[in-house]
Every structure is written in C-alpha cells, then in structure tokens.
Design an enzyme around this catalytic site. Structure first.
Site, PDB file in Angstrom:
ATOM      1  N   ASN A   9      -2.170  38.488  69.173  1.00 53.01           N
ATOM      2  CA  ASN A   9      -3.363  38.457  68.154  1.00 53.01           C
ATOM      3  C   ASN A   9      -2.564  37.414  67.109  1.00 53.01           C
ATOM      4  O   ASN A   9      -2.183  38.212  66.192  1.00 53.01           O
ATOM      5  CB  ASN A   9      -3.825  39.536  67.921  1.00 53.01           C
ATOM      6  N   LYS A  11      -4.153  36.145  64.602  1.00 46.50           N
ATOM      7  CA  LYS A  11      -4.921  36.072  63.404  1.00 46.50           C
ATOM      8  C   LYS A  11      -5.114  34.909  62.733  1.00 46.50           C
ATOM      9  O   LYS A  11      -5.422  33.876  63.458  1.00 46.50           O
ATOM     10  CB  LYS A  11      -4.140  37.217  62.466  1.00 46.50           C
ATOM     11  N   HIS A  95     -11.857  44.379  65.143  1.00 46.17           N
ATOM     12  CA  HIS A  95     -10.585  44.735  64.646  1.00 46.17           C
ATOM     13  C   HIS A  95     -10.529  45.381  63.354  1.00 46.17           C
ATOM     14  O   HIS A  95     -11.401  44.885  62.427  1.00 46.17           O
ATOM     15  CB  HIS A  95      -9.751  43.314  64.746  1.00 46.17           C
ATOM     16  N   GLU A  97      -9.106  44.887  60.441  1.00 45.11           N
ATOM     17  CA  GLU A  97      -9.410  43.853  59.428  1.00 45.11           C
ATOM     18  C   GLU A  97     -10.703  43.282  59.096  1.00 45.11           C
ATOM     19  O   GLU A  97     -11.085  42.839  58.172  1.00 45.11           O
ATOM     20  CB  GLU A  97      -8.083  42.462  59.702  1.00 45.11           C
ATOM     21  N   GLU A 164      -5.431  51.088  67.461  1.00 45.13           N
ATOM     22  CA  GLU A 164      -4.637  50.522  66.248  1.00 45.13           C
ATOM     23  C   GLU A 164      -4.855  51.389  65.037  1.00 45.13           C
ATOM     24  O   GLU A 164      -5.713  51.111  64.307  1.00 45.13           O
ATOM     25  CB  GLU A 164      -5.187  49.137  65.952  1.00 45.13           C
ATOM     26  N   GLY A 170       0.808  45.759  60.749  1.00 44.41           N
ATOM     27  CA  GLY A 170       1.046  44.613  59.725  1.00 44.41           C
ATOM     28  C   GLY A 170       2.283  45.359  58.659  1.00 44.41           C
ATOM     29  O   GLY A 170       2.607  44.931  57.713  1.00 44.41           O
ATOM     30  N   SER A 209       2.453  47.044  64.623  1.00 44.42           N
ATOM     31  CA  SER A 209       3.797  46.916  64.419  1.00 44.42           C
ATOM     32  C   SER A 209       4.573  46.971  65.827  1.00 44.42           C
ATOM     33  O   SER A 209       5.574  47.534  65.594  1.00 44.42           O
ATOM     34  CB  SER A 209       4.304  47.772  63.284  1.00 44.42           C
TER      35      SER A 209
HETATM   36  P1  PGA Z   1       0.776  43.853  63.868  1.00 45.94           P
HETATM   37  O1  PGA Z   1      -0.883  43.569  63.932  1.00 45.94           O
HETATM   38  O2  PGA Z   1       1.401  43.623  65.235  1.00 45.94           O
HETATM   39  O3  PGA Z   1       1.119  42.403  62.905  1.00 45.94           O
HETATM   40  O4  PGA Z   1       0.891  45.121  63.325  1.00 45.94           O
HETATM   41  C1  PGA Z   1      -1.466  44.318  65.137  1.00 45.94           C
HETATM   42  C2  PGA Z   1      -2.847  43.870  65.215  1.00 45.94           C
HETATM   43  O5  PGA Z   1      -3.516  43.887  64.029  1.00 45.94           O
HETATM   44  O6  PGA Z   1      -3.497  43.462  66.292  1.00 45.94           O
END
Ligand code: PGA
Length: 250
Positions: A9, A11, A95, A97, A164, A170, A209
């Site tokens: 992903n 982003k 997601h 976010e 998640e 992140g 992460s």
């Molecule tokens: P990350 O993001 O691996 O940077 O923690 C995962 C995600 O949001 O899909």
C-alpha cells in the site's frame, strides 16, 4: 485453501517514473514465486502505467480507495468501473487513514464495497481499533461492529479482510504475533457467526509496521493469511524480502 496475499500500500507516495522504476527492480526478483498472491496499490495517477508494466507478471494491481456512485457530478471522485478500466483487480476500502482524515464510516465502506464487487473488483476491507479503544478493552467490540456494518448484505466471496490496529500503522510499533493472532482468530470467529464455513476460506491480512524483520514470525501464526504493508513496501529490496517471507517460530 487460503493463498497468502502480500500487498504493497504505497499511500500518497511515488510519481509515475518512481512507480515504474520500482516495478523494473521488483518484478524480476519475484517472478518465480508461486503459491502467494502479490499486489501493489499505487496512487491513482500511477495505476494505468503500472497496469501496463505488471501485465503478464505474477503481480496484480489494486487501488487504494473508490467512490460508490457509478458516474456523474462528483468532482474528484473515481468509480469502481474506472478502476477496473485502468487495470485494477482489487481495491482497498475503509483504510483507517480514510476513516481518520476523510470521514469514512462503516456506512460508506459498505456502499463502496457493494459498488466495487458489482464492477468485478475484489475488496480488501480494513478494520482495526485505536489505542484508546484497545486500552478500554473494546478491541473486539469495535472490529466486530466494523465487520458487521461494513459487510451488511454482502457475500464474502471477493472479500479479503485486513486487520490493522490503528496504533501500529506507520508507528514502528507492531502488534506482537500473539496479539495479532488473537485478533485474527477472533475476527474469523465473528465471520463464522455471520457466514458459517465461508469464513474459513476468507483471507485475513495483518497490517501495521510489517517489516522484513518481523514478517516471518507474523506469517507463522495460523490465522495470518498475508500482510498489508505501507512504509516497508516503498523500497523494492525491502518489499521483495517481505514477499519472500519464511515462516519461523521466532
Ligand atoms: P505501515 O502501514 O506498514 O506503514 O504501518 C500499513 C498500512 O497502513 O496499510
């Protein structure tokens, strides 16, 4: 049989030349991998060029979001059939976010999922609790409600669930393998209540992460059917290592 699925992903990262350069480096490294599905979700602007690059490879294309209407006066939005037309097989929906910054709710997740399936896309539906919700002991109440509302009147075929935990995205803080497994088996239990045996064929991915360092132990958990990877998917060498995970006892 649940075939493991590893998803990049990206982003809001990578221009078209950057995306193509990643693919040029990544594809030869993973071309012989079988028995695992690999997916890249670039930003909208790179979808079409990436579709050309991925054609004939063992890597599939996903979008990161979709709008639920088919067409019309919705400035800035992208429909499911447009994604299909651009070469997508999958779309990520809900997601955290998007829930956090763009007002996504279980209701819009549900509408988007229906629209995506109707257009012939497969859906990665994201769920997960915040730190406050976890600390208040509400993790499974939250994920249970997100599942139930997000999947209302929807058949499970064509759906992948991504668990998640918001506090792990992140942040560099990964859920401990046992913590992730506990959540995954609980989510599968909730799916069984809603769908019966179909729950055992549904893939549940972990996201938050995931790195080359922790992917092996995470993937060794019985209910772990893949990973949704943000930061560590931006460099080809790191994502290659994640795709090539080897299950270990840790
Ligand atoms: P990350 O993001 O691996 O940077 O923690 C995962 C995600 O949001 O899909």
């Amino acid at each position: 049989m649940r075939i493991p699925l590893i998803v990049a992903n990206w982003k809001m990262n990578k221009t078209v030349p950057e995306a193509l350069s990643f693919a040029g480096e990544f594809l030869p490294e993973v071309k012989d991998i079988t028995g695992r599905d690999i997916l890249i979700a670039p930003p909208f602007t790179a979808l079409l060029s990436m579709a050309g690059m991925l054609k004939g490879s063992n890597v599939l294309l996903s979008a990161q979001d979709v709008f639920y209407e088919e067409k019309g006066a919705y400035t800035g939005q992208i429909s499911a059939s447009m994604l299909k037309d651009a070469g997508c097989e999958f779309v990520i929906i809900g997601h955290s976010e998007r829930r956090q910054h763009f007002g996504e709710t279980d209701g819009t997740v549900n509408k988007k999922t229906k629209a995506a399936l109707k257009a012939g896309l497969k859906v990665i539906l994201c769920i997960g609790e915040t730190l406050d919700e976890r600390n208040a002991g509400r993790t499974f109440e939250v994920t249970g409600a997100q599942l139930k509302e997000g999947l209302k009147e929807i058949d499970l075929s064509g759906i992948v669930i991504a668990y998640e935990p918001v506090w792990a995205i992140g942040t560099g803080v990964t859920a401990a393998p046992e913590q992730a497994e506990e959540a995954h088996s609980r989510i599968r239990e909730d799916l069984r209540t809603l769908y019966g045996r179909q729950a055992d064929e549904t893939r549940i991915l972990y996201g938050g992460s995931v790195t080359p360092e922790n992917v092996d132990i995470l993937m060794a958990q019985p209910d772990m059917d893949g990973a949704l990877v943000g930061g560590a998917s931006l460099k080809a060498v790191s994502f290659v290592r994640i795709v090539k995970y080897k299950k270990t006892g840790g």
